[in-house]
Scaffold this active site. Sequence first.
Site, PDB file in Angstrom:
ATOM      1  N   ASN A   9       0.876  -1.175   0.000  1.00  0.00           N
ATOM      2  CA  ASN A   9       0.000   0.000   0.000  1.00  0.00           C
ATOM      3  C   ASN A   9       0.914   1.226   0.000  1.00  0.00           C
ATOM      4  OD1 ASN A   9      -1.824   2.020   0.425  1.00  0.00           O
ATOM      5  ND2 ASN A   9      -2.424   1.363   2.498  1.00  0.00           N
ATOM      6  N   TRP A  10       1.032   1.844  -1.172  1.00  0.00           N
ATOM      7  CA  TRP A  10       1.953   2.991  -1.284  1.00  0.00           C
ATOM      8  C   TRP A  10       1.350   4.292  -0.752  1.00  0.00           C
ATOM      9  CZ3 TRP A  10       4.332   2.153  -6.895  1.00  0.00           C
ATOM     10  CH2 TRP A  10       5.190   1.053  -6.842  1.00  0.00           C
ATOM     11  N   LYS A  11       0.065   4.240  -0.381  1.00  0.00           N
ATOM     12  CA  LYS A  11      -0.617   5.430   0.177  1.00  0.00           C
ATOM     13  C   LYS A  11      -0.419   6.635  -0.746  1.00  0.00           C
ATOM     14  CE  LYS A  11      -0.334   3.339   4.666  1.00  0.00           C
ATOM     15  NZ  LYS A  11      -0.493   3.463   6.089  1.00  0.00           N
ATOM     16  N   HIS A  94     -10.019   1.511   4.255  1.00  0.00           N
ATOM     17  CA  HIS A  94      -8.764   1.627   4.998  1.00  0.00           C
ATOM     18  C   HIS A  94      -8.978   2.567   6.183  1.00  0.00           C
ATOM     19  CE1 HIS A  94      -4.671   2.720   6.043  1.00  0.00           C
ATOM     20  NE2 HIS A  94      -4.302   1.597   5.446  1.00  0.00           N
ATOM     21  N   GLU A  96      -7.365   4.935   7.299  1.00  0.00           N
ATOM     22  CA  GLU A  96      -7.118   6.358   7.020  1.00  0.00           C
ATOM     23  C   GLU A  96      -8.327   6.972   6.298  1.00  0.00           C
ATOM     24  OE1 GLU A  96      -3.306   5.712   5.190  1.00  0.00           O
ATOM     25  OE2 GLU A  96      -2.519   5.107   7.149  1.00  0.00           O
ATOM     26  N   GLY A 170       1.719   2.467  10.597  1.00  0.00           N
ATOM     27  CA  GLY A 170       2.661   3.568  10.438  1.00  0.00           C
ATOM     28  C   GLY A 170       3.360   3.956  11.734  1.00  0.00           C
ATOM     29  N   SER A 208       2.590  -1.994  10.367  1.00  0.00           N
ATOM     30  CA  SER A 208       4.031  -2.100  10.607  1.00  0.00           C
ATOM     31  C   SER A 208       4.588  -3.500  10.319  1.00  0.00           C
ATOM     32  CB  SER A 208       4.389  -1.643  12.029  1.00  0.00           C
ATOM     33  OG  SER A 208       4.022  -0.282  12.212  1.00  0.00           O
ATOM     34  N   GLY A 229       2.459  -1.130   4.301  1.00  0.00           N
ATOM     35  CA  GLY A 229       2.586   0.275   3.927  1.00  0.00           C
ATOM     36  C   GLY A 229       4.047   0.675   3.796  1.00  0.00           C
ATOM     37  N   GLY A 230       4.584   1.286   4.849  1.00  0.00           N
ATOM     38  CA  GLY A 230       5.935   1.862   4.814  1.00  0.00           C
ATOM     39  C   GLY A 230       6.999   0.951   4.225  1.00  0.00           C
TER      40      GLY A 230
END
Length: 248
Positions: A9-11, A94, A96, A170, A208, A229-230
């Site tokens: 997930n590159w957001k 999601h 967010e 995150g 994470s 994600g990250g």
Amino acid sequence: MADKILLANWKMNFVEPKAYFDAFADALGESSLEGVQVGFAVPYTMLASVYAHASSSYTVYAQNVHERESGAFTGEISWPLLESLSISGSLIGHSERRQYFQETDAQVAKKLETTLKRGHQAVVCIGETQAQRERGETFSVLTTQLTPLLPFLSEDANCLLAYEPVWAIGTGLSATSEQAQEVHGWIQDFLQANGKLRGGIPLLYGGSANGGNLEALLRQPDIDGALVGGASLQPLDFAKMALIACSC
Ligand code: PGA
């Protein structure tokens, strides 16, 4: 053994697709990713380019899609607008989106319904906040989030669920594999109690996840993959995770 699923997930981050997929392929070398489904959920403006540069064995996802098919919804994107892009599906709900854009459980269910009706894969995210966990509300929050989804969930539906505890997203503070398994087991119990085939809907963990904790997570009986994600932004890190997933 069922395939493991690893979704990036590159957001809202820019990644140069050609450079990324060149480096990703280099890092994998001769290793085939047999037994692992790898996918990338990327910003709308990068969908075509990621599709063009990623290996055809990887899947590409939007990060959000509107529940309606067209209309006066300035700034929104619907399935008919995405369908020329050869993507597989979309993330839905999601945390967010829920937190910063006030998406409700009812809206998330509507997005799931539209996505399945249009023949695409839905990756529906659920999870509790830190305050909810501390108040002992994890399972009641998940019940509230899952209940409106039940009419659309079945082993035949093109749907994955991602348990993403909001406190782990995150933050660098992943759930332990035991914490994640406890919730994944509970979700499978909940689905079974509601007439669904146990294990019929793949369950990803997100929050994470990284090269250091992935193996322990994927070795849990009810964790079928990860939403990352990250750690997916760097091709070398994500390639390492794909290789770990292959070995699990
Ligand atoms: P993270 O994000 O891996 O950076 O915690 C996961 C997600 O939000 O899907």
